[in-house]
Design an enzyme around this catalytic site. Structure first.
Site, PDB file in Angstrom:
ATOM      1  CG  ASP A 179      28.592  57.985 -54.005  1.00  0.00           C
ATOM      2  OD1 ASP A 179      28.922  59.192 -54.112  1.00  0.00           O
ATOM      3  OD2 ASP A 179      27.479  57.566 -54.357  1.00  0.00           O
ATOM      4  NE  ARG A 230      22.549  56.895 -56.065  1.00  0.00           N
ATOM      5  CZ  ARG A 230      22.011  58.043 -55.689  1.00  0.00           C
ATOM      6  NH1 ARG A 230      22.560  58.737 -54.689  1.00  0.00           N
ATOM      7  NH2 ARG A 230      20.943  58.532 -56.293  1.00  0.00           N
TER       8      ARG A 230
END
Length: 764
Positions: free
Chosen positions: A88, A309
């Site tokens: 990410d 996430r």
């Protein structure tokens, strides 16, 4: 001559992830953990040059210098360097910071990204490395700079106008605003009375005298009527009691229910909150452990779930295929839909390149892991596994029956419609594995009948009982962590990686407290929110914050540079800061008079809440507690500075003991949690303590005079051999608690009753 073997350095964030990768890649790879970020903005200054296009000033913190040096030395011996931080923006930024901090940016290096730590995914990633995506780095850097500008420029306003130690955040303050505004909706809500009327119906003829409940809808052919008061309810009940009833229509139709999509970060946090009462922070901490890998006796260190996430519901084709094959073998072919199910992410800002949260193998059933996982780990893994398997299963099938009953009043007035519905499960489908739970504040549905009797259209019915019931409209429910996460996502505020920190921060600051699962704004939260909204109306608006998130996404996609995005935010912030600087302090003039100088006193905010202070300050520094303030929890502890009584107070980091003479005396002590067992060495209480690294242990309250400690929780049951103190020695089992004696050599399983699961977890 033998070919020299290449040395490969792989850098990840966490030691647990490093251990799992070591088991996959083998000894020829040197895997090092950065333990998170290795560079950040300085803590003691703004660290952003606003005159030089918002250039950030990064430093290596003291506690990371040794780690950076170790990575440097390892890199000198390496022929290849791979950066394998999380997939990410944060992970991309950590990789970039690693290169900058270790001076490796000019050395050959490559970035590898995998969403699950499995041999197949890791092999695929190392076969297809790439360079650092500086678009993602820029987006993360812009977010960090924006958050620093708010935190270091707006927070001092709160210090000057309210009290020191308060903080404002670009996104956390918007979350606080949502909680406060919801509370004010509740406070301003005026209940409205309404009534419902149900009738217990039974067939007038026939053997089946089973009753069912039908609800009054209103006159036949009209919309559902409102019954506003008792008088109208009594009138309608009177008409129904003098009515004849018959079955006007029976409608039967099949109904199907589809499974929910696999988990995203938001939906996982919501479901873990509903089912287990987990905070968002607790959910993410446990999910991190499952992702990075845990030791399984027969497989070594294994990553159990994909990256936690994410805002995407995409799934790898291989994972979907494995799930379908598993379902067919485990449940039967009828539970496998004709085509693989695909899901579309609702959020317009979702990163579709990511995967949903799922187990790394559908074959790894939760029951097979029960001996290897803690209670929290097993519960969360089971939830993720069930949701993933269910999302590829067939629909649940129901037969839905609707019975419409007509009531004909004896006075000849228009007939009324009453309705009863019943849903009967005919095929469990995905519900054999998982069923979605509703939010606590979800609107109530009309009651369903249970076990409708055998009736036909035209059958006469009798009303065994007419039951009117008074209701009142209810205000919107307070946010729970689950519903606040949902609202943040729906409003486009925050990212999957920020939901948990946002909610934790507003609680840690004392702005919001949990009451059960409800988030309740405290008086300080109202005061902080009102000041921020008055002087920073745009910066802390939902629309502006969501717009900033969209622009950060545009930076991540390479559609715009990050510096103009920051400037667009910075310019109106400076105007607001100038206006806020001239604002008066948040003080309330009272009718109280200073006992020392006779001047009026004002209510001010201090470290422990509100108190009265003389307006003659600094010439007169007289202060005193506010009369009639909320009663505090009393203790038998004495202040170490003035020997006065001490009460339990709530501070920034939780409960503590404070002198009752505050603010004249500022004596404090930590609040010790007693376990209810005396110390075996001196007889004083044993209390729960924590190390600097937050690890829990148990020690004597008489420390340093008595140095008794135990890493595991003391047990109430005495040693069966010497009557000494027993402490836990392993995980609690159904047949008893593994224990060992602190005095003699006894080790064994003792019957300590039915141990509390959380307690048993602490003893492990």
């Amino acid at each position: 001559m033998a070919t020299k073997k290449k040395k490969t350095l792989v850098i990840v964030e966490s030691p647990a992830k490093a251990r799992t990768l070591s088991g996959i890649l083998g000894p020829e790879y040197d895997i090092r953990a950065s333990v998170g970020h290795v560079r950040d903005l300085p803590k003691t200054q703004l660290g952003v040059d606003t005159d030089r296009n918002f250039a950030p000033k990064y430093l290596v913190p003291k506690d990371k210098k040794a780690i950076v040096e170790e990575i440097k030395k390892a890199a000198e011996k390496a022929d290849e360097i791979f950066l394998a931080t999380d997939p990410d923006r944060e992970g991309e930024a950590i990789s970039w910071h690693l290169l900058e901090a270790t001076n490796l940016k000019d050395r050959p290096h490559q970035r590898v990204v995998f969403h699950e730590i499995t041999p197949e995914a890791v092999k695929e990633a190392f076969e297809h490395p790439r360079q650092i995506d500086y678009r993602l780095v820029d987006a993360q850097q812009a977010r960090r700079v924006l958050d620093r500008l708010v935190g270091y420029q707006v927070s001092p306003i709160l210090w000057k106008k309210i009290r020191r130690g308060l903080s404002a955040g670009r996104v956390q303050s918007v979350a606080l605003r949502m909680v406060v505004e919801r509370e004010r909706e509740i406070q301003a809500f005026t209940p409205v009375e309404y009534w419902s009327i149900d009738a217990d119906m039974v067939a007038a003829e026939g053997d089946d005298q089973k009753s069912f409940t039908a609800r009054l809808i209103g006159p036949v052919g009209e919309k559902k009527m409102e019954i506003p008061n008792n008088a109208e309810s009594d009138r309608l009940v009177g008409l129904l009691k003098n009515s004849t009833f018959s079955v006007a229509d029976i409608k039967k139709r099949p109904q199907s229910r589809k499974p929910a999509a696999p988990f995203t970060t938001s939906t996982l946090q919501q479901d873990a909150s509903r089912r287990f009462g987990f905070t968002a922070r607790r959910t993410m901490a446990v999910a991190q452990q499952l992702y990075e890998g845990l030791e399984l006796s027969d497989q070594g260190q294994v990553g159990l779930i994909t990256y936690m996430r994410t805002d995407s519901v995409n799934m790898a084709d291989s994972a979907v295929g494995e799930a379908r094959e598993y379902i067919g073998q485990k449940f039967g072919k009828e539970f496998v839909p004709d085509r693989p199910r695909t899901y579309k992410t609702k959020g317009k800002r979702a990163q579709e390149a990511h995967e949903a949260i799922r187990p790394t193998s559908a074959e790894r059933e939760p029951e097979s892991l029960s001996a290897a996982l803690t209670r929290d780990q097993l519960r969360l893994y089971t939830l993720i596994w069930q949701r993933f398997v269910a999302c590829q299963m067939a629909d649940a099938e129901y037969d839905r029956t609707t019975v419409e009953v007509h009531a004909h009043p004896s006075d000849g007035s228009d007939p009324f419609l009453l309705r009863a519905t019943e849903s009967v499960l005919t095929f469990a489908g995905f519900q054999g594995v998982y069923e979605v739970q509703k939010d606590e504040d979800a609107p109530e549905e009309d009651p369903e009948a249970r076990g409708l009797p055998k009736i036909e259209t035209g059958d006469a019915l009798n009303a065994a009982e007419i039951k009117p019931e008074q209701h009142f409209t209810e205000p919107p429910g307070r946010y729970s962590e689950a519903t606040l996460v949902k609202a943040l996502e729906e409003n486009g505020i925050g990212r999957p990686s920020t939901y948990a920190p946002i909610i934790s921060t507003i609680q840690d600051r004392g702005y919001v407290e949990r009451d059960g699962r409800a988030l309740v704004p405290q008086e300080l939260g109202f005061v902080v929110n009102d000041l921020l909204i008055e002087y920073f109306p745009d910066v802390f608006s939902l629309g502006f914050t969501a717009e900033m998130e969209e622009e950060l996404d545009e930076v991540a996609r390479g559609e715009r540079p990050w510096e103009p995005v920051v400037k667009q935010f910075y310019d109106p912030l400076q105007v607001d800061l100038e206006n806020a600087a001239a604002a008066p302090k948040v003080e309330e003039l009272t009718e109280e008079v200073c006992e020392k100088c006779g001047k009026p006193m004002v209510k001010k905010w201090g470290r422990f809440g509100q108190f009265l202070a003389c307006t003659g300050y600094p010439d007169c520094k007289s202060t005193r507690p506010i009369d009639g303030e909320e009663e505090q929890e009393q203790t038998d502890e004495k202040c170490g500075e003035c020997n006065a009584d001490m009460n339990v107070r709530m501070g920034r980091f939780g409960k503590f003991l404070a002198c009752t003479r505050y603010p004249d005396c500022k004596g404090t002590k930590p609040l010790l949690i007693k376990v209810g067992i005396p110390c075996p060495e001196c007889g004083k209480d044993i209390v729960e303590k924590r190390t600097k690294k937050k690890r829990t242990f148990y020690g004597c309250a008489g420390y340093p005079d008595c140095e008794f400690t135990s890493w595991t929780r003391p047990l109430q049951v005495p040693c069966p051999k010497c009557e000494g103190l027993l402490v836990g020695a392993g995980k609690a089992k159904a047949e008893g608690q593994p224990a060992k004696c602190t005095k003699c050599e006894f080790k064994g399983t003792i019957d300590s009753g039915d141990p509390d699961p959380e307690l048993a977890e602490a003893m492990a």
